[in-house]
Design an enzyme around this catalytic site. Sequence first.
Site, PDB file in Angstrom:
ATOM      1  N   ASP A 208      -1.086  -0.496   9.318  1.00  0.00           N
ATOM      2  CA  ASP A 208       0.234   0.126   9.196  1.00  0.00           C
ATOM      3  C   ASP A 208       1.095  -0.241  10.395  1.00  0.00           C
ATOM      4  O   ASP A 208       0.622  -0.863  11.352  1.00  0.00           O
ATOM      5  CB  ASP A 208       0.085   1.654   9.117  1.00  0.00           C
ATOM      6  N   ASP A 210       2.467   2.111  12.357  1.00  0.00           N
ATOM      7  CA  ASP A 210       2.599   3.379  13.062  1.00  0.00           C
ATOM      8  C   ASP A 210       3.832   4.101  12.494  1.00  0.00           C
ATOM      9  O   ASP A 210       4.000   4.138  11.274  1.00  0.00           O
ATOM     10  CB  ASP A 210       2.678   3.144  14.580  1.00  0.00           C
TER      11      ASP A 210
END
Length: 289
Positions: A208, A210
Site C-alpha cells: 500500500d 500508507d
Amino acid sequence: MKARLGVIGGSGLYDLPGLEDRREEMVQTPWGQPSAALRFGRIGTTELVFLPRHGEGHRLSPDGINYRANIDALKRVGVTDIVSFSAVGSYKEDLAPGVFVVPDQLVDRTFSRESSFFGNGCVAHVAFGDPFGPRLSRRVAEAARRAGITIREGGTAVCMEGPQFSTRAESLFYKGLGYDIIGMTSMPEAKLAREAEITYSMCAMVTDFDCWHPDHANVSVELVIHQVHENTLAARRVLAELAADFPAEREECPVGSHRALDFAIITAPEARDPVLVAKLDAVAGRVLR
C-alpha cells in the site's frame, strides 16, 4: 562453516509448501517460546529453516512477538543467514503495491520491545551502522529479478511500533524525511540477529501507499490482505531462486555481521552475571566460553 538459510515469514507467508525432507521442531530457548515450531527442509541442496513470525493463524501482534526467542531458536539450529519477508507501506510513487524492496538502512521507531540479548550483568555494544548484510541482500535482489519480480535495491525502512497504522501526519513526516518504506517488525529483529552474529536481509513487499497519497485510499487490513496474497506467491518464487544459488559454506559478511561480537562485550569477566551469561549460550557462546 556450513551455511544454513533461515526464512522469517511475515503477513501472508505462513508456510513454505514444497520443502523436501520436511520436519518440525519446537525449539526451547531461555528467552521463552518462539512464534511457532521451526520448519526444516530443503530446496534442492540448500537447507532451510522457516519460521512464521506471527505464529499459526497470525495470532501474534507486531508488538507481541518474542523476537529474542525467535532469533535464539534460529541460532541454536545453526542458521547463519536470515531473509526476512515483511509487508510494508510505501512513501515513493515508484514503489507501488507489488514492488519488492531490499533496503540498506533502517530507522527504529519502536518503544516497548525487548531490543537486546544483553543488559545489566553483561553489557555489549554491537556495531549496527549497516544493519543489513550487503552480500546477502544482493543475492535476494538477484533472485527476485530471475523470478521476474520488480525489486528496488537500497533505501531506508522505518519500523513503527504499531499495531495501529500511521496517522496522516506521521506518514507525511516520514515521507518528508526521505524514508522509502514503513513496517512494524524489522526491529528489534535485525538488531537481535546482529547480536547473534547472523547475517540479516529484509525483503520488503509493498502492499500500500500508507496514508500520505492523495489518490489512494487509507491503508486498511482489507487493502493489505488483497495485495498480500499476490506478494506471497511472488515471495515463494524468490525463495526458490535464492535457494538454487545459495552457497554451501558461509560467506564472510562485508559489514562484519558474522563476527559482530569480537569486541562488543565490555563487562569484565569477573563482573558478569552468571545467570545472564548462561542465557547467552547460543547467542554469544563463541566469545563468552
